[in-house]
Design a protein around this motif. Structure first.
Motif, PDB file in Angstrom:
ATOM      1  N   ASP A   1      -1.805 -11.186  13.582  1.00  0.00           N
ATOM      2  CA  ASP A   1      -0.597 -11.698  14.246  1.00  0.00           C
ATOM      3  C   ASP A   1       0.588 -11.746  13.284  1.00  0.00           C
ATOM      4  O   ASP A   1       1.713 -11.413  13.650  1.00  0.00           O
ATOM      5  CB  ASP A   1      -0.839 -13.103  14.825  1.00  0.00           C
TER       6      ASP A   1
ATOM      7  N   TYR B   1       2.198  -8.360  12.761  1.00  0.00           N
ATOM      8  CA  TYR B   1       3.042  -7.940  13.877  1.00  0.00           C
ATOM      9  C   TYR B   1       4.332  -8.764  13.931  1.00  0.00           C
ATOM     10  O   TYR B   1       5.425  -8.216  14.057  1.00  0.00           O
ATOM     11  CB  TYR B   1       2.299  -8.036  15.212  1.00  0.00           C
TER      12      TYR B   1
ATOM     13  N   LYS C   1       6.268  -6.029  12.231  1.00  0.00           N
ATOM     14  CA  LYS C   1       6.134  -5.078  13.358  1.00  0.00           C
ATOM     15  C   LYS C   1       5.051  -4.046  13.082  1.00  0.00           C
ATOM     16  O   LYS C   1       5.171  -2.876  13.429  1.00  0.00           O
ATOM     17  CB  LYS C   1       7.471  -4.397  13.691  1.00  0.00           C
TER      18      LYS C   1
ATOM     19  N   SER D   1       1.183  -3.216  13.869  1.00  0.00           N
ATOM     20  CA  SER D   1       0.118  -3.529  14.811  1.00  0.00           C
ATOM     21  C   SER D   1      -1.209  -2.986  14.283  1.00  0.00           C
ATOM     22  O   SER D   1      -1.281  -1.839  13.838  1.00  0.00           O
ATOM     23  CB  SER D   1       0.451  -2.896  16.165  1.00  0.00           C
TER      24      SER D   1
ATOM     25  N   GLU E   1      -5.086  -2.423  15.515  1.00  0.00           N
ATOM     26  CA  GLU E   1      -5.905  -2.420  16.723  1.00  0.00           C
ATOM     27  C   GLU E   1      -7.268  -1.797  16.444  1.00  0.00           C
ATOM     28  O   GLU E   1      -7.379  -0.852  15.663  1.00  0.00           O
ATOM     29  CB  GLU E   1      -5.192  -1.653  17.829  1.00  0.00           C
TER      30      GLU E   1
END
Length: 125
Positions: A65, A68, A72, A74, A76
């Motif tokens: 978190d 991000y 910015k 991410s 995954e």
């Protein structure tokens, strides 16, 4: 519950990158994760509050978190039908998203997360 916390090496990278969010645990002078909160007046730990201790121990999700929200970036992951893990790091620059790093066919989600988070640190340093 220890499996929810990033390993010591990533916690040190986080500290050096400016991560100082409240955490439930910390690493005591080395790779030893604290067992519990030791001071009821401190409901959580930050790098500023740990004093002589090495660094705070963020949760994996907490660090994902933070990447991000602050950068910015991410991170995954997903598991395929074969039961093997894959994942990638994406960085958003304006309206453009770049995916400089990806891994696939790993047996262990934790191993994948450690690699992806390590790569994300390289993007901000």
């Amino acid at each position: 519950m220890q499996h929810l916390f990033v390993p010591y090496e990533l916690a040190l990278l986080a500290k050096n990158a400016g991560f100082d969010e409240p955490c439930l645990r910390f690493y005591q002078n080395s790779e030893e994760l604290s067992d519990s909160l030791t001071d009821l007046d401190i409901p959580h730990f930050t790098n500023k509050k740990t004093g002589t201790y090495s660094c705070i121990a963020p949760l994996y999700q907490q660090l994902i978190d933070w990447f991000y929200d602050k950068h910015k970036i991410s991170i995954e992951t997903r598991v395929g039908i074969t039961g093997k893990w894959s994942g990638y790091v994406t960085i958003s620059i304006g309206n453009v998203q770049k995916c400089p790093v990806s891994y696939s066919h790993l047996q262990c989600k934790k191993e994948l997360l450690n690699k992806l988070i390590g790569e994300a640190f390289k993007l901000i340093n």
